[in-house]
Write an enzyme that holds these catalytic residues in place. Structure first.
Site, PDB file in Angstrom:
ATOM      1  N   CYS A 331       0.832  -1.201   0.000  1.00  0.00           N
ATOM      2  CA  CYS A 331       0.000   0.000   0.000  1.00  0.00           C
ATOM      3  C   CYS A 331       0.870   1.257   0.000  1.00  0.00           C
ATOM      4  O   CYS A 331       1.497   1.552  -1.012  1.00  0.00           O
ATOM      5  CB  CYS A 331      -0.979  -0.024   1.171  1.00  0.00           C
ATOM      6  SG  CYS A 331      -2.362   1.125   0.955  1.00  0.00           S
ATOM      7  N   HIS A 429      -3.649  -5.414   1.279  1.00  0.00           N
ATOM      8  CA  HIS A 429      -3.300  -5.769   2.654  1.00  0.00           C
ATOM      9  C   HIS A 429      -3.719  -7.215   2.926  1.00  0.00           C
ATOM     10  O   HIS A 429      -4.675  -7.720   2.348  1.00  0.00           O
ATOM     11  CB  HIS A 429      -4.025  -4.854   3.645  1.00  0.00           C
ATOM     12  CG  HIS A 429      -3.586  -3.435   3.611  1.00  0.00           C
ATOM     13  ND1 HIS A 429      -2.372  -3.023   4.118  1.00  0.00           N
ATOM     14  CD2 HIS A 429      -4.200  -2.319   3.132  1.00  0.00           C
ATOM     15  CE1 HIS A 429      -2.261  -1.706   3.965  1.00  0.00           C
ATOM     16  NE2 HIS A 429      -3.349  -1.256   3.368  1.00  0.00           N
TER      17      HIS A 429
END
Length: 491
Positions: A331, A429
């Site tokens: 991310c 994630h």
């Protein structure tokens, strides 16, 4: 028929509120009771994506799992995600609505409370029991006005409260007596009992103190929970203070503890793996030699990128790669690996642009609309199954994306693999949580024969241990009476 509502509040942060609510949720779920978790207001940088496309605190997602439910935005209607020392992104019913400083949020609380009560009303109509988690402590004098997270909520919905305190830190009797003393008379009357958490030792030696506490406060001690070692539960916010050291491990992973690190639960599977030694490196610490450097997510990516440079991580990463090490960004970590990071609208702080670390030919522009997706797909490195979630405002573009890391079931691709295969990046994630993806990524990093590890199974086993602890160590008859509203709150 409306649900019964019981709230758990804590004398301090990290007293065990999240864990006790999860334990009670699983205990009730095992009895076939339709139970749901609820936290009116949460402040956390670890969040989860819900089935209805929103964002809530990870603790409520774990509590939902304890109830046998998918995470839903009503379980945590107000989420505050700090992005500076004085400000936070305000997320209401799963969607960002504003970035406010403390004064601005104080003025916004009346609006936030309407969202809290709307979620409360929906939950009490759908479930038999709603177990509510407070935030911080109910005795924070400076936060009492317009409180929506603790006693302000409890008084508005007229529910009983259990007060939990952590004995492992010391001062448990002062915490409990002091907290009760700082409550108003009506608030104190709502406290139906207390629970002492994380006890180690001989309970007989504690018994005189428990008897004194009941005489002094007039509140029953509902039980003493032991210190449960080895629980595999998602952390709500704090980075693990003491990552287990594994000197005989076969793979060394280094993670910089960024000032605004978010969703560091990405490393939970690595922390749990018997062959992987994870070192969490903070300011002033020199990164040790390792096989893999993992750049985690960040709520303020440009700020944390500058922090990396200030602390010499750019040079450390270059040296690490020069000697054949591997590098993975997740991310915000992926965004840092590119050539440029643009924030024209000041989404994560002051508007502007920053040069990236330059290890992947891509650039990222932050945009107001947040991407929130639960995803499934294949890891193209090793053709392994993968599942996880996306939470990001950045849109990346560039040549690096022509060699994606993931093929998602919705037809999209995600992430990048460098031409030499040393550097990976992904927006997803939880990429280590899937057993197949974990094995493939560990093999890429240098651990050819990785022992199997199923993080989801470990979480389930931990929730079962928590429910067992409730059954063994708490006064379940008193808890049942409280939940059934057969007993009034003590005065």
């Amino acid at each position: 028929m409306s649900a019964r509502v019981l709230m758990v509040q804590g004398c301090t942060s990290d007293a065990g509120k999240s864990t006790l609510v999860a334990a009670l949720c699983r205990w009730l779920h095992r009895q076939g009771i339709a139970v749901a978790p609820f936290k009116p207001q949460n402040m956390a940088l670890n969040s989860a994506v819900t089935v209805d496309g929103g964002e809530i605190g990870r603790a409520q997602a774990l509590q939902a799992q304890a109830c046998g439910l998918d995470p839903q935005t009503d379980f945590n209607p107000v989420l505050l995600k700090p992005n500076s020392d004085t400000g936070a992104q305000v997320i209401v019913h799963g969607q960002p609505v504003a970035t406010l400083d403390a004064v601005g949020y104080h003025a916004y609380k009346a609006t936030a409370f309407k969202a809290v009560l709307a979620s409360h009303e929906r939950l009490v109509e759908r479930f038999d029991v709603v177990l509510v988690e407070g935030a911080g402590s109910p005795a924070e004098i400076n936060l009492r006005a317009n409180d929506i997270a603790n006693m302000g909520y409890a008084e508005a919905v007229d529910c009983a409260v259990i007060l939990v305190a952590d004995i492992d830190r010391g001062g448990v009797f002062a915490h409990l007596v002091g907290t009760l003393a700082l409550l108003s008379a009506s608030e104190r009357a709502r406290v139906a009992g207390v629970v002492i958490n994380r006890f180690r030792g001989d309970l007989a030696l504690l018994q005189p103190g428990l008897e004194w506490l009941e005489r002094e406060t007039g509140k029953p001690v509902l039980g003493v929970l032991p210190y449960l070692h080895g629980l595999q539960l998602d952390a709500e916010d704090a980075v693990p203070r003491n990552a287990p050291q594994k000197p005989q491990s076969q793979l060394r992973v280094v993670v910089p503890v960024l000032p605004r690190i978010s969703n560091h639960t990405d490393i939970d599977a690595l922390l749990a793996h018997p062959q992987v030694d994870v070192r969490l490196i903070g300011p002033g610490q020199t990164p040790p030699p390792c096989d893999l450097i993992l750049l985690p997510g960040s709520k303020s990516t440009r700020h944390d990128l500058q922090w990396l440079r200030t602390h010499g991580w750019d040079a450390a990463i270059a040296r690490h790669l020069r000697y054949g090490g591997k590098l993975l960004g997740i991310c915000g970590g992926l965004q840092m690996l590119g050539t440029h990071l643009h924030d024209p609208d000041g989404i994560e702080g002051a508007a502007g642009s920053s040069p990236g670390l330059g290890w992947l030919p891509l650039q990222t522009t932050l945009q107001p609309h947040k991407q929130l997706h639960r995803v499934h797909g294949r890891l193209l490195l090793g053709d392994a199954g993968v599942s996880g979630y996306e939470i990001h405002c950045g849109i990346s573009s560039g040549a690096a994306l022509a060699r994606p890391l993931l093929q998602l079931d919705d037809g999209r691709t995600d992430g990048a693999i460098s031409d030499d295969g040393q550097v990976l990046g992904t927006y997803v994630h939880g990429v280590f949580d899937h057993p197949q993806a974990l094995a493939a990524l560990l093999a890429w990093a240098g651990l050819a024969q990785a022992a199997p590890l199923d993080l989801a199974a470990l979480r389930e086993a931990s929730l079962e241990r928590l429910a067992d602890a409730v059954h063994t160590h708490l006064d379940t008859a008193a808890l049942t009476r409280l939940i059934s509203r057969e007993a009034a709150c003590s005065t």
